[in-house]
Design a protein around this motif. Structure first.
Motif, short mmCIF file in Angstrom:
data_model
loop_
_atom_site.label_atom_id
_atom_site.label_comp_id
_atom_site.label_asym_id
_atom_site.label_seq_id
_atom_site.Cartn_x
_atom_site.Cartn_y
_atom_site.Cartn_z
N ALA B 88 1.20 24.13 40.88
CA ALA B 88 2.13 24.99 41.61
C ALA B 88 1.37 26.24 42.05
CB ALA B 88 3.31 25.39 40.73
N VAL B 89 2.05 27.10 42.78
CA VAL B 89 1.52 28.43 43.07
C VAL B 89 2.14 29.39 42.06
CG1 VAL B 89 1.42 30.32 44.72
CG2 VAL B 89 1.19 27.96 45.51
N TYR B 90 1.30 30.16 41.39
CA TYR B 90 1.77 31.13 40.41
C TYR B 90 1.67 32.51 41.05
CZ TYR B 90 1.93 27.38 37.09
OH TYR B 90 2.26 26.21 36.46
N LEU B 91 2.82 33.15 41.18
CA LEU B 91 2.92 34.44 41.84
C LEU B 91 3.16 35.54 40.82
CD1 LEU B 91 5.23 33.31 44.75
CD2 LEU B 91 2.97 34.27 45.08
N CYS B 92 2.52 36.66 41.06
CA CYS B 92 2.71 37.84 40.23
C CYS B 92 3.32 38.93 41.11
CB CYS B 92 1.37 38.30 39.66
SG CYS B 92 1.43 39.86 38.77
N ALA B 93 4.21 39.71 40.55
CA ALA B 93 4.81 40.84 41.26
C ALA B 93 4.84 42.04 40.33
CB ALA B 93 6.21 40.51 41.75
N SER B 94 4.80 43.23 40.91
CA SER B 94 4.97 44.44 40.10
C SER B 94 5.94 45.37 40.78
CB SER B 94 3.62 45.13 39.86
OG SER B 94 3.13 45.77 41.03
N SER B 95 6.54 46.23 40.00
CA SER B 95 7.46 47.21 40.55
C SER B 95 7.34 48.50 39.74
CB SER B 95 8.91 46.71 40.55
OG SER B 95 9.35 46.38 39.26
N LEU B 96 7.76 49.60 40.37
CA LEU B 96 7.65 50.91 39.72
C LEU B 96 8.43 50.93 38.41
CD1 LEU B 96 6.19 53.47 40.53
CD2 LEU B 96 8.31 54.29 41.58
N SER B 97 9.62 50.36 38.46
CA SER B 97 10.41 50.16 37.26
C SER B 97 11.16 48.85 37.43
CB SER B 97 11.41 51.30 37.04
OG SER B 97 12.46 51.21 37.97
N ALA B 98 11.90 48.46 36.41
CA ALA B 98 12.52 47.13 36.43
C ALA B 98 13.55 46.97 37.54
CB ALA B 98 13.16 46.85 35.08
N THR B 99 14.11 48.05 38.04
CA THR B 99 15.15 47.92 39.06
C THR B 99 14.64 48.27 40.45
OG1 THR B 99 15.89 50.17 38.58
CG2 THR B 99 17.02 48.39 37.43
N ASP B 100 13.36 48.50 40.57
CA ASP B 100 12.78 48.83 41.88
C ASP B 100 12.27 47.60 42.61
OD1 ASP B 100 11.75 51.85 40.46
OD2 ASP B 100 12.95 51.73 42.28
N THR B 101 11.87 47.80 43.84
CA THR B 101 11.39 46.70 44.67
C THR B 101 10.18 46.04 44.04
OG1 THR B 101 12.15 47.81 46.67
CG2 THR B 101 10.43 46.14 46.94
N GLN B 102 10.17 44.71 44.06
CA GLN B 102 9.03 43.95 43.55
C GLN B 102 8.07 43.67 44.70
OE1 GLN B 102 10.11 40.49 41.24
NE2 GLN B 102 11.76 41.59 40.19
N TYR B 103 6.80 43.96 44.45
CA TYR B 103 5.74 43.69 45.41
C TYR B 103 4.89 42.55 44.88
CZ TYR B 103 7.08 48.14 47.46
OH TYR B 103 7.80 49.15 48.04
N PHE B 104 4.67 41.56 45.74
CA PHE B 104 4.03 40.33 45.30
C PHE B 104 2.54 40.29 45.65
CE2 PHE B 104 7.30 37.43 43.79
CZ PHE B 104 8.46 38.11 44.15
N GLY B 105 1.78 39.61 44.79
CA GLY B 105 0.42 39.25 45.10
C GLY B 105 0.40 37.97 45.93
N PRO B 106 -0.78 37.53 46.35
CA PRO B 106 -0.90 36.34 47.20
C PRO B 106 -0.76 35.04 46.44
CG PRO B 106 -3.05 37.27 46.78
CD PRO B 106 -2.07 38.22 46.17
N GLY B 107 -0.79 35.11 45.12
CA GLY B 107 -0.60 33.90 44.33
C GLY B 107 -1.90 33.21 43.97
N THR B 108 -1.83 32.39 42.94
CA THR B 108 -2.91 31.48 42.55
C THR B 108 -2.38 30.07 42.69
OG1 THR B 108 -3.96 32.98 40.97
CG2 THR B 108 -4.36 30.63 40.67
N ARG B 109 -3.07 29.27 43.50
CA ARG B 109 -2.66 27.87 43.65
C ARG B 109 -3.37 27.04 42.59
NH1 ARG B 109 -0.13 24.93 47.27
NH2 ARG B 109 -0.06 26.66 48.74
N LEU B 110 -2.62 26.49 41.67
CA LEU B 110 -3.17 25.69 40.58
C LEU B 110 -2.94 24.21 40.86
CD1 LEU B 110 -4.37 25.42 37.70
CD2 LEU B 110 -2.03 25.52 36.83
#
Lengths: 112, 113
Positions: B88-110
């Motif tokens: 699958a593609v494994y995506l990571c996201a981060s946000s300033l806090s848990a209720t803020d906008t999530q910004y995604f990385g490009p993913g790792t295709r496994l």
């Protein structure tokens, strides 16, 4: 886990046409988000909605937070080839404000 | 750049091997998320970090999956004894806090052969 009902699953349209897609939930949401994912990339936030009835635009995109708080729609006007991608809705319900619940996506293809 | 980065971008492994996927969140973002996306599917939530702790691991599909985050920054998702269904593609996201906008990385295709 809970998922949103997103429709349509896919769309194939002609350049210049308008597009509409929507999401529904069985529970009340306090946030609706619309993301777009290009091939080989992660999703990118297009529009965020925080109040029932809210109508927000971002260029040719317009999204609304449904009055019932259980649905949202996204419209794209005058589509262009670069609109191609997968559009996801996501939301947070009042029970767990920290967790995003996702739709399965609408795949959009635009014929130039 | 200032966005979320993930490595490797692609990983091909043999069934039964262990893999480690890395996520570098946006600096200052306290919340970090891992998702899995199978071909043509939506995003499947795996785990959420707030700082270095993981208050929600409910999405990890089996005990072969684990994740850690150190220094409130980099996170590693480890899959032990990989199976073909882990592809699958494994995506990571981060946000300033848990209720803020999530910004995604490009993913790792496994891909597990």
């Amino acid at each position: 886990g809970q998922q949103l009902n997103q429709s349509p699953q896919s769309m194939f349209i002609q350049e210049g046409e308008d597009v509409s897609m929507n999401c529904t939930s069985s529970s009340i949401f306090n946030t609706w988000l619309w993301y777009k994912q290009d091939p080989g990339e992660g999703p990118v936030l297009l529009i965020a909605l925080y109040k029932a009835g809210e109508l927000t635009s971002n260029g040719r995109l317009t999204a609304q937070f449904g009055i019932t708080r259980k649905d949202s729609f996204l419209n794209i006007s005058a589509s262009i080839p670069s609109d191609v991608g997968i559009y996801f809705c996501a939301g947070r319900n009042a029970g767990n404000n920290r967790k995003l619940i996702w739709g399965l996506g609408t795949s959009l293809a635009v014929n130039p | 750049g200032a966005g979320v980065s993930q490595s490797p971008s692609n990983k091909v492994t043999e069934k039964g091997k262990d893999v480690e996927l890395r996520c570098d969140p946006i600096s200052g973002h306290t919340a970090l998320y891992w998702y899995r996306q199978s071909l043509g599917q939506g995003l499947e939530f795996l785990i959420y970090f707030q700082g270095n702790s993981a208050p929600d691991k409910s999405g990890l599909p089996s005990d072969r999956f684990s994740a850690e985050r150190t220094g409130g920054s980099v996170s590693t998702l480890t899959i032990q004894r990989t199976q073909q269904e882990d592809s699958a593609v494994y995506l990571c996201a981060s946000s300033l806090s848990a209720t803020d906008t999530q910004y995604f990385g490009p993913g790792t295709r496994l891909t597990v052969l």
